[in-house]
Design a protein around this motif. Structure first.
Motif, PDB file in Angstrom:
ATOM      1  N   CYS A 203      30.378  14.961  45.721  1.00  0.00           N
ATOM      2  CA  CYS A 203      31.008  14.810  47.026  1.00  0.00           C
ATOM      3  C   CYS A 203      30.403  13.888  48.074  1.00  0.00           C
ATOM      4  CB  CYS A 203      31.525  16.170  47.823  1.00  0.00           C
ATOM      5  SG  CYS A 203      32.024  16.029  49.364  1.00  0.00           S
ATOM      6  N   GLU A 204      30.893  12.931  48.696  1.00  0.00           N
ATOM      7  CA  GLU A 204      30.445  12.235  49.728  1.00  0.00           C
ATOM      8  C   GLU A 204      31.236  12.521  51.016  1.00  0.00           C
ATOM      9  OE1 GLU A 204      30.770   8.188  48.308  1.00  0.00           O
ATOM     10  OE2 GLU A 204      29.284   8.229  46.872  1.00  0.00           O
ATOM     11  N   PHE A 205      30.386  12.448  52.263  1.00  0.00           N
ATOM     12  CA  PHE A 205      30.713  12.752  53.480  1.00  0.00           C
ATOM     13  C   PHE A 205      30.203  11.754  54.456  1.00  0.00           C
ATOM     14  CE2 PHE A 205      27.596  15.797  52.744  1.00  0.00           C
ATOM     15  CZ  PHE A 205      26.718  15.668  53.772  1.00  0.00           C
ATOM     16  N   SER A 206      30.691  11.244  55.534  1.00  0.00           N
ATOM     17  CA  SER A 206      30.129  10.771  56.708  1.00  0.00           C
ATOM     18  C   SER A 206      30.848  11.064  57.786  1.00  0.00           C
ATOM     19  CB  SER A 206      30.123   9.196  56.364  1.00  0.00           C
ATOM     20  OG  SER A 206      31.531   8.901  56.484  1.00  0.00           O
ATOM     21  N   PHE A 207      29.987  10.976  58.999  1.00  0.00           N
ATOM     22  CA  PHE A 207      30.481  11.153  60.370  1.00  0.00           C
ATOM     23  C   PHE A 207      29.420  10.953  61.417  1.00  0.00           C
ATOM     24  CE2 PHE A 207      28.086  15.067  58.792  1.00  0.00           C
ATOM     25  CZ  PHE A 207      27.230  15.498  59.541  1.00  0.00           C
ATOM     26  N   GLN A 208      29.799  11.054  62.670  1.00  0.00           N
ATOM     27  CA  GLN A 208      29.064  10.359  63.908  1.00  0.00           C
ATOM     28  C   GLN A 208      28.965  11.398  64.734  1.00  0.00           C
ATOM     29  OE1 GLN A 208      30.527   6.760  65.626  1.00  0.00           O
ATOM     30  NE2 GLN A 208      28.617   5.817  65.728  1.00  0.00           N
ATOM     31  N   THR A 209      27.747  11.476  65.442  1.00  0.00           N
ATOM     32  CA  THR A 209      27.771  12.585  66.579  1.00  0.00           C
ATOM     33  C   THR A 209      27.093  11.729  67.671  1.00  0.00           C
ATOM     34  OG1 THR A 209      25.547  13.168  65.932  1.00  0.00           O
ATOM     35  CG2 THR A 209      27.174  14.435  65.236  1.00  0.00           C
ATOM     36  N   TYR A 210      27.408  12.318  68.818  1.00  0.00           N
ATOM     37  CA  TYR A 210      26.556  11.703  70.003  1.00  0.00           C
ATOM     38  C   TYR A 210      25.020  12.542  70.080  1.00  0.00           C
ATOM     39  CZ  TYR A 210      30.352   9.392  72.105  1.00  0.00           C
ATOM     40  OH  TYR A 210      31.337   8.570  72.368  1.00  0.00           O
ATOM     41  N   VAL A 211      23.937  11.774  70.722  1.00  0.00           N
ATOM     42  CA  VAL A 211      22.659  12.613  70.862  1.00  0.00           C
ATOM     43  C   VAL A 211      23.058  13.403  72.208  1.00  0.00           C
ATOM     44  CG1 VAL A 211      20.254  12.328  71.273  1.00  0.00           C
ATOM     45  CG2 VAL A 211      21.622  10.769  69.928  1.00  0.00           C
ATOM     46  N   ARG A 212      22.935  14.671  72.236  1.00  0.00           N
ATOM     47  CA  ARG A 212      23.220  15.346  73.208  1.00  0.00           C
ATOM     48  C   ARG A 212      22.205  16.520  73.653  1.00  0.00           C
ATOM     49  NH1 ARG A 212      29.174  17.198  73.670  1.00  0.00           N
ATOM     50  NH2 ARG A 212      28.613  17.639  75.741  1.00  0.00           N
TER      51      ARG A 212
END
Length: 406
Positions: free
Chosen positions: A75-84
């Protein structure tokens, strides 16, 4: 007409760590806020068998085809977060998940919602009750050689993620649950990356924006379940709704110092660069192993970590001030040693906080490339190396989180 639709914007991500990952807790679900554009998918492989023969006595020939499913890919996944970054112990008790602060082990630590992802990527296999993420293969909390994440407990000390301790063949796996809520009703569909490993993270700091991290990884399998009760995270400190939520980092305030050691580009004199942008990429080079038995569908059975690669790119204007970017360019062109040794300290955000510091103890600097735009600029690439330029040592890189809160 569809009775139930789903909007990706109404989605959440939970990192589910197994029982035993937290020293004295059962399995925990950590809520991590994400941006739009996340993805999760799994594909398979197949084999085609065809027949081709001459025309028979009755004028008919065989032109058949058969297809077999042979294996599934990870399975492949990707996402983005802020640095918080934020400091624990300042939010309401209900947001601190009971009497014990499960996220950090103690109050008044520098932390961040995405810190658990860095810990997993940097090969931590356990979160001790005192707040240290450790890799027992490289030591214990009592012996600092094994501390992967060291919480900033006293005074104004930052929390440090140390990639030099990433020395194991297999990382700790967690389940990543992407929860997509129904437009109507109180249930959700959950896409789960089972046995997930973080393979890559890229910190981006375009000066016109907010500091972000792009995450990518693989997992043994993917499951999809519908009609599920919405998850309430066990660890969801200082998120939206808090009286004092985790802070965002403004890239416009970033600074960088490039400090050559003996044998470096400038004989030990530091360069001060004013950034217009940049990025740093951490890669675990994860590979999954899949059998090749016939008469069965083969699934991935295990993963291993390849080379730890940490590379970056810094952009700045061509500046003729003393020990600025023009000096770096000319020194790079005349430096003839096979390896140059330089420390790079990038502070993303305000010096007093909130900020994220990327500290590279030993980096090889490439000759900068020049972009002849309206304002001439440089693109400076670098690769993190091990201590003493020894290929047997892991890259000497650390991350420091600081909220700026008292």
């Amino acid at each position: 007409m569809a009775d139930t639709l789903y909007l990706s914007r109404d989605s959440k991500l939970f990192v589910s760590t197994p029982a035993g990952f937290k020293e004295t807790d059962a399995a925990l679900k950590w809520e991590v806020p994400i941006l739009e554009g996340f993805s999760i998918s799994q594909t398979d492989n197949s084999s085609e068998v065809t027949t081709s023969e001459a025309v028979g006595a009755n004028g008919i020939t065989s032109r058949g085809m058969h297809k077999f499913k042979t294996s599934t890919n990870p399975c492949e996944f990707s996402f983005q977060t802020y640095v918080r970054p934020y400091k624990t112990g300042n939010a309401a008790a209900t947001e601190e998940i009971g009497a014990t602060n499960k996220f950090s082990g103690q109050s008044s630590n520098e932390s961040a919602p995405e810190l658990v992802l860095w810990a997993l990527m940097a090969s931590a296999t356990q979160l001790n009750d005192d707040g240290h993420y450790v890799n027992p293969s490289a030591g214990t909390a009592a012996s600092p050689t094994g501390v992967v994440v060291n919480p900033g407990v006293a005074g104004d000390n930052p929390t440090v993620v140390d990639f030099s301790k990433s020395v194991i063949a297999q990382a700790a796996a967690a389940d990543l649950i992407f929860e997509v809520n129904e437009m109507t009703g109180n249930t959700a569909t959950q896409y789960t990356a089972v046995g997930a490993v973080i393979s890559e993270a890229t910190i981006d700091f375009d000066i016109e924006g907010i500091a972000t991290i792009s995450w990518a990884g693989t997992a043994k399998s993917m499951s999809v379940t519908s009609g599920q009760a919405k998850i309430v995270g066990d660890v969801s400190e200082r998120l939206t709704g808090s009286a004092s939520p985790a802070k965002f980092i403004q890239n416009k305030l970033s600074q960088v110092v490039l400090d050559p050691a003996a044998g470096g580009l400038n004989s030990g004199t530091a360069y001060n660069l004013v950034l217009t942008g940049g990025s740093v990429t951490f890669s675990n080079s994860v590979e999954f192993i899949t059998p090749e038995q016939i008469h069965t569908v083969n699934d991935p059975i295990a993963h291993y970590l390849g080379t730890l690669s940490i590379t970056g790119s810094l952009t700045c204007y061509l500046n003729g001030d003393t020990n600025s970017s023009l000096k770096l360019l000319t020194d790079s062109l005349t430096h003839n040693d096979t390896v140059n040794s330089n420390a790079i300290n990038v502070t993303i955000g305000a010096a007093a906080g909130p900020n994220l510091k990327i500290k590279v103890d030993n980096a090889h600097i490439d000759i900068p490339s020049t972009s002849f735009d309206d304002v001439v600029s440089l693109d400076i690439g670098f690769t993190a190396l091990g201590a003493s330029n020894n290929i047997a040592n892991s890259s000497q890189v650390s991350l420091e989180y600081k909220s700026g809160e008292s």
